[in-house]
Design an enzyme around this catalytic site. Structure first.
Site, PDB file in Angstrom:
ATOM      1  CE  LYS A  90      -4.173  -1.927   0.311  1.00  0.00           C
ATOM      2  NZ  LYS A  90      -5.130  -1.822  -0.808  1.00  0.00           N
ATOM      3  CD  GLU A 112     -10.180   3.609   0.833  1.00  0.00           C
ATOM      4  OE1 GLU A 112     -10.139   4.845   0.694  1.00  0.00           O
ATOM      5  OE2 GLU A 112      -9.382   2.833   0.254  1.00  0.00           O
ATOM      6  CB  SER A 378       0.000  -8.079  -1.154  1.00  0.00           C
ATOM      7  OG  SER A 378      -0.924  -8.879  -0.447  1.00  0.00           O
TER       8      SER A 378
END
Lengths: 405, 267
Positions: A90, A112, A378
């Site tokens: 991210k 969010e 990830s």
């Protein structure tokens, strides 16, 4: 395949801009700033420097020797996005978008978060640039990702609990959009997945495409050939599109997206959009959507908060319809078992999201000898320790350390 | 000429601003909505926006969010909203505007929707989350059936966008008075004046102003600037508070009457 999206953000019939008029001009502003930034060498140099020295790029491509040997089939590599600062991919997108926000003169950042990884990454870049940060998070997700809630607060962000609907990612995005529509002149919405209205899906892809670009170079160095398959979990789909994108022109490379199979195949108990959904419109984009026969968005479930969402990113819908990527789902229990196995064979505790991709590799590898798989790992699993504890209660007993693998 | 066009023609002739009332269809239950709409009409509402409840109403504040939840819990679907329109139409000629997020309509299918909406006595559609950029295929079906399409203009809209909104709208244009979600506010937004002025420069369509108008004096101010005022949240709040009471109809009627009184321009 034709280059996607078109100039209005359509991936075939998917994507686009389905938002109230108030957000249209701001979306045009974000798009203009992003397009300019792509042509601006100073912007690109600053982003590259931050990705290298702050986030930790490039991430290693690690050959999972013990896992490979135990499966006796395909050779499995892990793209170690879990080693990035903040613990997941991210941060790539957050660094890109925070630089854009600064370029647009926005001092207030909203986001969010589902699993909390995007919230933590957003709080991190806001701390780095001294910007106000508000993160919307469903109350159910706050409960199951408590550690990340605290990390965000420690980093100076305000975490706003959302108590409407299913109290998960869907409701957090709705609330963030309501904030944005209200405070649009001062605020940048740092959307964390390849979702939403144009330009978000293509912009977020752009900030994550380094994952696949690095992996492509790395695997050619290690194996002197392209991989046979790339596997990545898909909630909104940002890590997957980042991992897939560089390989789309390589027709021999299978692109495999893994959705959350949840508790069962019943509507409301999973987040498998392709098998259980139909094209629809949510949060700014048209794509495959889990919904009832009347077009009401259905509740979803996954043990992994980051995959627990009713709509799939529009580019995945397009890759699916074109037959370029394949999408499967993994149930909760199998993801947990895969996580446990990765812990004990490789010494890597994966995020529950990423464990879904590992599980699919476990399914396929034994029947694919001679092939090479890349699993996009990830995120790391620290945030999921509470859920692992709930699901492996035997490890919490006094004799837990005598349990064998 | 559609009922909406006829309404604004009459209002123009009388030099009076119109009162547009929004109500979430199916709140508190689908069997009650027609009666609530008729009460609003008796009080002086000139046009009704029938809100289709949706699970994820991103443009709405808490009051209309809760109304949607109540309506959905009561089993409201697009089918039942069309039934409600039919019931109203059997007793009234008040113009009806279907007010909806896209997904329930996409699921229903636009060809079918256009056909069934006309048959139910609906006069036009407003799509909360449809930008003009995406509108062509949807608008085509709706217009072919003879329905009006009303689009939103916002304080953030550039002149280029205002032109597009005008171009895609028929019947009237809905001006969103403030950046934000639906809800009540103590004061009117300063954006209204400039927005009306800029929109007037690009269209001769009637202009309605909504978002944050809840009191007769606010409606009066809007009525001096635009062709109609839209009141939603304040009406839905009455339904929320008095949904179980038999006197809800008379409360809505008298509230509409107060608003209409406030709007009236001296002859």
């Amino acid at each position: 395949m034709i280059s996607q999206p078109d100039e209005k953000g359509h991936f075939g019939p998917y994507g686009g801009r389905y938002v109230p008029e108030t957000l249209m001009a701001p979306l045009e502003d974000v798009e203009a700033a992003w397009r300019e930034s792509r042509e601006d060498p100073a912007f690109q140099a600053e982003l590259k420097e931050l990705l290298a020295t702050y986030a930790g790029r490039p991430t290693p491509l690690y050959f999972a020797r013990r896992l490979t040997e135990s499966l006796g089939g395909a050779r499995i590599y892990l793209k170690r996005e879990d080693l990035l600062h903040t613990g997941a991919h991210k941060i790539n997108n957050c660094l890109g978008q925070v630089l854009l926000a600064r370029r647009m003169g926005k001092k207030r950042i909203i986001a969010e978060t589902g699993a909390g990884q995007h919230g933590v990454a957003t709080a991190t870049v806001c701390a780095l640039f001294g910007l106000e940060c508000i993160v919307y998070m469903g109350e159910e997700d706050m409960r199951r990702q408590r550690l990340n809630v605290f990390r965000m607060r420690l980093l100076g962000a305000k975490v706003v609990g959302v108590s409407t609907g299913s109290r998960t990612l869907k409701d957090a995005i709705s609330e963030a959009m309501r904030d944005w529509v209200t405070n649009v002149s001062t605020t940048h919405y740092l959307l964390g997945s390849a979702l939403g209205a144009h330009p978000y899906p293509v912009m977020v892809r752009d900030f994550h495409r380094c994952i696949g670009e690095e992996a492509r170079v790395q695997i050619l160095e290690r194996e002197s050939k392209l991989p046979d398959a790339i596997l990545a979990c898909v909630g909104g789909g940002s890590n997957a599109i980042g991992a897939f994108y560089a390989f789309i022109p390589d027709g021999s490379v299978k692109l495999i997206g893994i959705e959350a199979g949840g508790r069962s195949e019943k509507l409301g108990e999973h987040a498998a959009r392709f098998s259980g959904g139909a094209p629809g419109v949510l949060h700014g984009a048209r794509s495959y959507l889990l919904q009832d026969e009347h077009g009401q968005v259905s509740l979803t479930h996954s043990v992994s908060a980051g995959l627990d969402y009713a709509l799939i990113g529009p580019e995945h819908a397009w890759l699916h319809d074109q037959g370029r990527a394949e999408y499967v789902s993994i149930p909760d229990g199998e993801a947990l078992a895969a996580a446990s196995r990765l812990c004990r064979t490789e010494g890597i505790i994966p995020a529950l999201e990423s464990a879904h991709a590992v599980a699919e590799a476990l399914r396929r590898a034994p029947t694919c000898p001679g092939q090479v798989f890349i699993v996009n790992l990830s995120g790391r699993g620290d945030k999921d320790i509470d859920i692992y504890r709930e699901n492996f209660p035997e490890l919490d007993r006094a004799d837990g350390d005598t349990q064998s693998a | 000429m559609t009922r909406i066009a006829k309404l604004f023609e009459r209002l123009g002739r009388e030099d009076q601003p119109g009162l547009i009332a929004y109500i979430t269809a199916g709140d508190p239950d689908p069997g009650r909505t027609a009666s609530l709409v008729l009460a609003l009409e008796r009080g002086g509402a000139d046009l009704i926006e029938l809100g289709v409840p949706f699970s994820d109403p991103i443009a709405d504040g808490p009051v209309i969010q809760l109304a949607s939840e109540r309506a959905l819990r009561a089993g409201t679907t697009l089918h039942s909203v069309l039934d409600i329109a039919r019931q109203i139409r059997a007793q009234s000629e008040i113009p009806l505007l279907l007010f909806s997020y896209m997904n329930p309509l996409v699921r229903y299918g636009f060809e079918a929707l256009a056909r069934d909406a006309v048959q139910a006595g609906i006069d036009g559609c407003l799509f909360t989350d449809l930008s003009v950029e995406e509108a062509d295929p949807y608008v085509a079906s709706i217009r072919k059936a003879g329905l009006d399409t009303v689009f939103l203009a916002a304080p953030t809209s550039t002149m280029r966008r205002l032109q597009l909104v005008a171009q895609y709208s028929t019947g009237f244009v809905y001006l969103v008075s403030r950046t934000g979600v639906t809800g009540e506010h103590d004061s009117l937004s300063d954006s209204i004046g400039p927005l009306v002025k800029n929109m007037r420069a690009v269209t001769s369509l009637p202009l309605a102003v909504g978002f944050g108008i809840s009191r007769p004096e606010q409606a009066a101010t809007v009525g001096r600037l635009a062709d109609a005022a839209v009141v939603g949240t304040a009406i839905v709040k009455l339904v929320q508070r008095h949904g179980a009471d038999p006197d809800l109809e008379s409360r809505l009627e008298s509230f509409a009457r107060d608003l209409k009184q406030g709007l009236r321009r001296p002859a």
